[in-house]
Design a protein around this motif. Structure first.
Motif, PDB file in Angstrom:
ATOM      1  N   ALA A   1       0.846  -1.203   0.000  1.00  0.00           N
ATOM      2  CA  ALA A   1       0.000   0.000   0.000  1.00  0.00           C
ATOM      3  C   ALA A   1       0.878   1.248   0.000  1.00  0.00           C
ATOM      4  CB  ALA A   1      -0.895  -0.014   1.237  1.00  0.00           C
ATOM      5  N   LYS A   2       2.088   1.103   0.522  1.00  0.00           N
ATOM      6  CA  LYS A   2       2.975   2.262   0.638  1.00  0.00           C
ATOM      7  C   LYS A   2       4.412   1.794   0.405  1.00  0.00           C
ATOM      8  CE  LYS A   2       2.401   6.605   2.270  1.00  0.00           C
ATOM      9  NZ  LYS A   2       1.288   7.490   1.912  1.00  0.00           N
ATOM     10  N   VAL A   3       5.170   2.609  -0.317  1.00  0.00           N
ATOM     11  CA  VAL A   3       6.594   2.308  -0.518  1.00  0.00           C
ATOM     12  C   VAL A   3       7.412   3.432   0.109  1.00  0.00           C
ATOM     13  CG1 VAL A   3       8.440   2.057  -2.226  1.00  0.00           C
ATOM     14  CG2 VAL A   3       6.212   0.987  -2.634  1.00  0.00           C
ATOM     15  N   VAL A   4       8.426   3.032   0.896  1.00  0.00           N
ATOM     16  CA  VAL A   4       9.316   4.024   1.515  1.00  0.00           C
ATOM     17  C   VAL A   4      10.747   3.727   1.067  1.00  0.00           C
ATOM     18  CG1 VAL A   4      10.182   5.000   3.678  1.00  0.00           C
ATOM     19  CG2 VAL A   4       7.817   4.221   3.524  1.00  0.00           C
ATOM     20  N   HIS A   5      11.397   4.743   0.514  1.00  0.00           N
ATOM     21  CA  HIS A   5      12.802   4.596   0.117  1.00  0.00           C
ATOM     22  C   HIS A   5      13.674   5.021   1.282  1.00  0.00           C
ATOM     23  CE1 HIS A   5      11.791   4.096  -4.204  1.00  0.00           C
ATOM     24  NE2 HIS A   5      10.715   4.769  -3.815  1.00  0.00           N
ATOM     25  N   VAL A   6      14.705   4.221   1.551  1.00  0.00           N
ATOM     26  CA  VAL A   6      15.586   4.525   2.679  1.00  0.00           C
ATOM     27  C   VAL A   6      17.028   4.547   2.184  1.00  0.00           C
ATOM     28  CG1 VAL A   6      16.382   3.818   4.968  1.00  0.00           C
ATOM     29  CG2 VAL A   6      14.036   3.300   4.258  1.00  0.00           C
TER      30      VAL A   6
ATOM     31  N   THR B   1       8.750  14.081   8.016  1.00  0.00           N
ATOM     32  CA  THR B   1       8.097  13.023   8.821  1.00  0.00           C
ATOM     33  C   THR B   1       7.545  11.963   7.871  1.00  0.00           C
ATOM     34  OG1 THR B   1       6.009  14.222   8.750  1.00  0.00           O
ATOM     35  CG2 THR B   1       7.381  14.561  10.709  1.00  0.00           C
ATOM     36  N   ILE B   2       7.547  10.750   8.364  1.00  0.00           N
ATOM     37  CA  ILE B   2       6.993   9.639   7.585  1.00  0.00           C
ATOM     38  C   ILE B   2       5.812   9.080   8.371  1.00  0.00           C
ATOM     39  CG2 ILE B   2       7.437   7.259   6.817  1.00  0.00           C
ATOM     40  CD1 ILE B   2       8.907   9.049   4.992  1.00  0.00           C
ATOM     41  N   GLU B   3       4.681   8.980   7.694  1.00  0.00           N
ATOM     42  CA  GLU B   3       3.504   8.387   8.334  1.00  0.00           C
ATOM     43  C   GLU B   3       3.073   7.169   7.524  1.00  0.00           C
ATOM     44  OE1 GLU B   3       0.257  11.007   8.995  1.00  0.00           O
ATOM     45  OE2 GLU B   3       1.377  12.271  10.387  1.00  0.00           O
ATOM     46  N   LEU B   4       2.824   6.082   8.218  1.00  0.00           N
ATOM     47  CA  LEU B   4       2.483   4.841   7.524  1.00  0.00           C
ATOM     48  C   LEU B   4       1.173   4.287   8.054  1.00  0.00           C
ATOM     49  CD1 LEU B   4       6.063   3.276   7.581  1.00  0.00           C
ATOM     50  CD2 LEU B   4       4.935   4.407   5.666  1.00  0.00           C
TER      51      LEU B   4
ATOM     52  N   GLN C   1      -1.594  -2.324   6.979  1.00  0.00           N
ATOM     53  CA  GLN C   1      -1.459  -2.383   5.519  1.00  0.00           C
ATOM     54  C   GLN C   1       0.003  -2.658   5.175  1.00  0.00           C
ATOM     55  OE1 GLN C   1      -3.435   0.529   3.054  1.00  0.00           O
ATOM     56  NE2 GLN C   1      -4.710   1.176   4.762  1.00  0.00           N
ATOM     57  N   LEU C   2       0.183  -3.242   4.003  1.00  0.00           N
ATOM     58  CA  LEU C   2       1.552  -3.646   3.652  1.00  0.00           C
ATOM     59  C   LEU C   2       2.411  -2.445   3.258  1.00  0.00           C
ATOM     60  CD1 LEU C   2       3.556  -5.925   3.257  1.00  0.00           C
ATOM     61  CD2 LEU C   2       2.715  -6.213   0.927  1.00  0.00           C
ATOM     62  N   VAL C   3       3.591  -2.350   3.920  1.00  0.00           N
ATOM     63  CA  VAL C   3       4.552  -1.293   3.611  1.00  0.00           C
ATOM     64  C   VAL C   3       5.825  -1.952   3.085  1.00  0.00           C
ATOM     65  CG1 VAL C   3       5.930   0.600   4.567  1.00  0.00           C
ATOM     66  CG2 VAL C   3       3.626   0.156   5.455  1.00  0.00           C
ATOM     67  N   GLU C   4       6.382  -1.383   2.041  1.00  0.00           N
ATOM     68  CA  GLU C   4       7.658  -1.905   1.529  1.00  0.00           C
ATOM     69  C   GLU C   4       8.741  -0.851   1.714  1.00  0.00           C
ATOM     70  OE1 GLU C   4       8.190  -4.405  -2.150  1.00  0.00           O
ATOM     71  OE2 GLU C   4       9.102  -2.550  -2.872  1.00  0.00           O
ATOM     72  N   PHE C   5       9.818  -1.241   2.399  1.00  0.00           N
ATOM     73  CA  PHE C   5      10.977  -0.362   2.557  1.00  0.00           C
ATOM     74  C   PHE C   5      12.032  -0.804   1.538  1.00  0.00           C
ATOM     75  CE2 PHE C   5       8.920  -0.498   6.716  1.00  0.00           C
ATOM     76  CZ  PHE C   5       8.912   0.838   7.093  1.00  0.00           C
TER      77      PHE C   5
ATOM     78  N   LEU D   1      12.274  -4.777   2.224  1.00  0.00           N
ATOM     79  CA  LEU D   1      11.710  -5.284   3.476  1.00  0.00           C
ATOM     80  C   LEU D   1      10.226  -4.980   3.509  1.00  0.00           C
ATOM     81  CD1 LEU D   1      11.895  -6.292   6.476  1.00  0.00           C
ATOM     82  CD2 LEU D   1      12.477  -3.945   7.103  1.00  0.00           C
ATOM     83  N   ARG D   2       9.403  -6.033   3.637  1.00  0.00           N
ATOM     84  CA  ARG D   2       7.946  -5.826   3.671  1.00  0.00           C
ATOM     85  C   ARG D   2       7.424  -6.126   5.073  1.00  0.00           C
ATOM     86  NH1 ARG D   2       5.144  -7.887  -1.886  1.00  0.00           N
ATOM     87  NH2 ARG D   2       6.042  -6.277  -3.212  1.00  0.00           N
ATOM     88  N   TRP D   3       6.510  -5.254   5.541  1.00  0.00           N
ATOM     89  CA  TRP D   3       5.976  -5.461   6.888  1.00  0.00           C
ATOM     90  C   TRP D   3       4.607  -4.818   7.025  1.00  0.00           C
ATOM     91  CZ3 TRP D   3       7.213  -9.037  10.022  1.00  0.00           C
ATOM     92  CH2 TRP D   3       6.767  -9.019  11.344  1.00  0.00           C
ATOM     93  N   LYS D   4       3.760  -5.411   7.882  1.00  0.00           N
ATOM     94  CA  LYS D   4       2.472  -4.805   8.249  1.00  0.00           C
ATOM     95  C   LYS D   4       2.544  -4.446   9.727  1.00  0.00           C
ATOM     96  CE  LYS D   4      -0.639  -7.089   4.986  1.00  0.00           C
ATOM     97  NZ  LYS D   4      -1.644  -8.131   4.786  1.00  0.00           N
ATOM     98  N   PHE D   5       2.387  -3.168  10.025  1.00  0.00           N
ATOM     99  CA  PHE D   5       2.454  -2.727  11.419  1.00  0.00           C
ATOM    100  C   PHE D   5       1.059  -2.823  12.031  1.00  0.00           C
ATOM    101  CE2 PHE D   5       5.871  -0.627   9.151  1.00  0.00           C
ATOM    102  CZ  PHE D   5       6.958  -0.936   9.950  1.00  0.00           C
TER     103      PHE D   5
END
Lengths: 480, 183
Positions: B77-82, B106-109, B113-117, B151-155
């Motif tokens: 649902a969201k991709v974050v580049h690190v 700021t990063i809000e997730l 929902q699935l987040v990919e870093f 890295l995929r994770w659901k918080f």
């Protein structure tokens, strides 16, 4: 003359190992005190301390295993005094260079010197090449030593005999391979493999350093090479200690000599194979590493424990169970060391499971398990050998005093020091932090407790070392 | 989960210690020179089979839970580049220019929902370990120069998550951290 020379060299190896061991424990305690807030080092000094603590500990317990194996090997084959002395000289030079590069040059890239950190120079510019050349000096010395011991074995035993292959198909072969010879050869071959990896690693690092960036390495390849070398040498040094135990445990206990069976031969041959593949578990969190290698890493880590730990532990247990044994400090140290080794192995297997490593990687769980099988395992294997050697070949004989006190301090200090690591690991406290951010609420207290118990362990080591040290000094100074 | 692993370890360590103590005491009590095996290196098939089966079961249960297979068939649902560097993390919803790394303040997730870093490094190796609001690691990967780890994770738990560097990277390694919020 040569046998006498090896004996004297063994005494010198023991003295050097014990001096560096005590110094390195003190460095370790200073690190835990700093993490606990009782002393205040600047971070660069802390990390230089961490670098030299790690690399010295790996180095000394490797050479302790090699020196012990070399000494016992003289019972079966003639070994080279020159190669032993060459390794001793190169080790002294290499260690001095390492200590100068870290303590004076402030080199602090960690004992794993993970590329490209050594080239992001935040210390004296000369310290990086000196650190790498120190490793080259050690590598050359140890390579010559390993090759000379392997050559000595192969002069007497054929390749199939030295690996005990004749035991696979024949219950009573004409030529029996003693377990000590089999395990020594398996370990030496493993050491040879990881030293060759170290040579490749150093060549690649020197190529980048001396080309001033014209040649650039691949971080993933170098990480694989680094851990192939680092993990394998740490594993093989344990096996060198085990070779000595297979030889000395029954002898010191007043029991018949252990003999190789088809079962032991297969187990140790498999160990060579699995140990060389287990290092992949250091790269689980590098998701770009091919998945197949990650799975191989988990399976090899599990399977490596089956032949070596399974066979050794069960053999020692059945050798002792309801059996009248002449207990002495040496075989007690071997026995406790086996227990420490297998308990550390359980911690290692838990961490070598990819889904657990996802939560434990680079937390204090990692030093928890490797200190278990080193400080309470491998160190005790070598101390058992040192004690036996110093009593057996010294003119200063006499009853061993304070054995119960020494062992009580060793167990109390060792268990307390390790417990602080394990609990902190479960609390996700990172390893290799000079000080802890405030949110790690228990980390400081656990570090201070770790330092207190490590000091108790150090007192025990002092008590052990002083008598061994005196006997070995006596052996070196007087012709015996 | 970490405490469950600690408990498992402590139970196994206690059992092993107990076995060694019992075996030692049995030897101290023994007074018959003739008792005991002449060669303890005899075949011990059953011991090894039990060990092999236990480890086999452990492997079968755990390998499918490896992070490489987590949420592999779902779309994030969201991709974050690190981009990690000595001694900072830059995080952005857009791709990061390595020559001029700029991230969001700021990063809000989203929760559940699935987040990919997409994690890389601009200099040396770093770690990217995500700590929950209760300061336990929930997920991690490495930041390696020249490579991007996904890295995929659901918080599940809303709140402020902290990222710590978990690969030793130099003098200020211990202060290298950032935060993001899960709502």
């Amino acid at each position: 003359m040569e046998a006498k020379g090896i004996k004297k060299n063994t005494a010198i190896w023991i003295i050097a190992v014990l001096v560096l061991f005590v110094l390195s424990i003190i460095l370790g305690i200073i690190m835990r005190l700093n993490q606990g807030g009782a002393v205040h080092l600047d971070p660069g000094t802390f990390y230089a301390d961490m670098t030299i603590h790690g690399i010295t500990m790996i180095g000394i317990w490797f050479v302790a295993g090699m020196a012990g194996v070399n000494f016992i090997m003289e019972r079966y084959v003639k070994t080279s005094y020159r190669a032993n002395t060459f390794a001793l000289v190169m080790t002294v030079i290499g260690v001095v260079m390492l200590w100068v590069s870290t303590l004076i040059g402030d080199f602090h890239a960690g004992w794993t010197f993970l590329y490209p950190l050594p080239f992001k120079i935040a210390w004296s510019a000369w310290a990086t090449p000196m650190f790498l050349w120190a490793l080259a000096v050690l590598g050359v010395g140890w390579l010559v030593w390993v090759l000379s011991l392997m050559t000595a074995l192969l002069k007497k035993y054929s390749i199939s005999q030295v690996f005990a292959w004749q035991h696979f198909r024949n219950k009573n072969p004409e030529v029996e391979t003693p377990p000590f010879i089999l395990i020594s050869m398996i370990s030496l071959l493993g050491v040879l493999a990881c030293l060759i990896a170290a040579v490749v690693l150093l060549v690649l690092l020197f190529a980048e350093y001396y080309s001033h960036g014209a040649f650039v390495n691949d971080a993933l390849l170098i990480k694989n090479l680094t851990y192939f070398f680092g993990h394998t040498i740490a594993n093989e040094m344990l096996y060198l200690g085990l070779a000595i135990i297979y030889e000395l445990f029954p002898e010191i206990s007043g029991r018949p000599k252990w003999k190789t069976t088809w079962y032991v031969a297969i187990a140790w041959n498999l160990t060579l194979f699995f140990v060389l593949l287990a290092f992949f578990h250091h790269l689980y969190m590098d998701f770009v590493q091919p998945e197949g290698l990650q799975i191989v890493g988990q399976l090899a880590s599990y399977l490596a424990s089956l032949p070596s730990a399974g066979v050794t532990v069960f053999s020692v247990i059945v050798a002792v169970y309801r059996t009248k044994i002449k207990w002495s400090l040496s075989n007690l140290l071997f026995f406790i060391g086996i227990a420490g080794w297998v308990i550390g192995g359980v911690g290692a297997v838990i961490d070598a499971t990819i889904s657990n490593n996802f939560l434990l990687h680079n937390t204090l769980w990692v030093p928890a398990h490797f200190h278990s099988y080193n400080a309470m395992g491998n160190v005790l294997f070598s101390l058992g050998f040192f004690h036996w050697f110093s009593v057996e070949y010294s003119k200063r004989k006499g009853p061993e005093r304070l054995s119960s006190l020494k062992l009580s301090f060793l167990l109390l200090g060792g268990i307390g020091f390790l417990a602080a690591f394990y609990v902190a690991g479960a609390e996700s406290v990172p390893r290799r932090y000079s000080s802890y951010p405030v949110e790690f609420t228990s980390a400081k207290l656990l570090a201070t407790l770790g330092a207190v118990f490590a000091t108790v362990y150090l007192i025990a080591i002092f008590l052990f070392v002083s008598s061994i040290f005196k006997r070995c000094i006596n052996m070196v100074l007087h012709r015996s | 989960m970490q405490y469950a692993l600690l408990l498992l370890f402590l139970v196994l360590a206690a059992v092993i210690a107990l076995v060694f103590i019992i075996v030692y005491l049995s030897s101290k009590k023994s007074d018959d020179e003739l008792k005991g095996m002449a060669n303890p290196l005899q075949k011990r098939f059953w011991f090894l089979l039990i060990l092999f089966v236990c480890l086999g079961i452990f492997a079968l249960i755990t390998i499918p839970r490896s992070p490489y297979y987590l949420f592999a068939k779902e779309q994030p649902a969201k991709v974050v580049h690190v981009a990690a560097g000595q001694f900072f993390f830059t995080m952005s919803y857009k791709a990061i220019n390595p020559d001029k790394p700029e991230g969001e303040m700021t990063i809000e997730l989203p929760a559940n929902q699935l987040v990919e870093f997409r994690v890389t490094s601009l200099d040396v190796n770093h770690g990217f370990a995500i700590y929950s609001p209760s300061k336990q690691i929930v997920a991690q990967t490495q930041a390696m120069p020249g490579y991007v780890n996904l890295l995929r994770w659901k918080f599940e738990e809303p709140g402020t998550y902290t990222v710590h560097c978990l690969e030793y990277c130099g003098m200020a390694h211990q202060v290298m951290q950032t935060t993001f919020t899960v709502k």
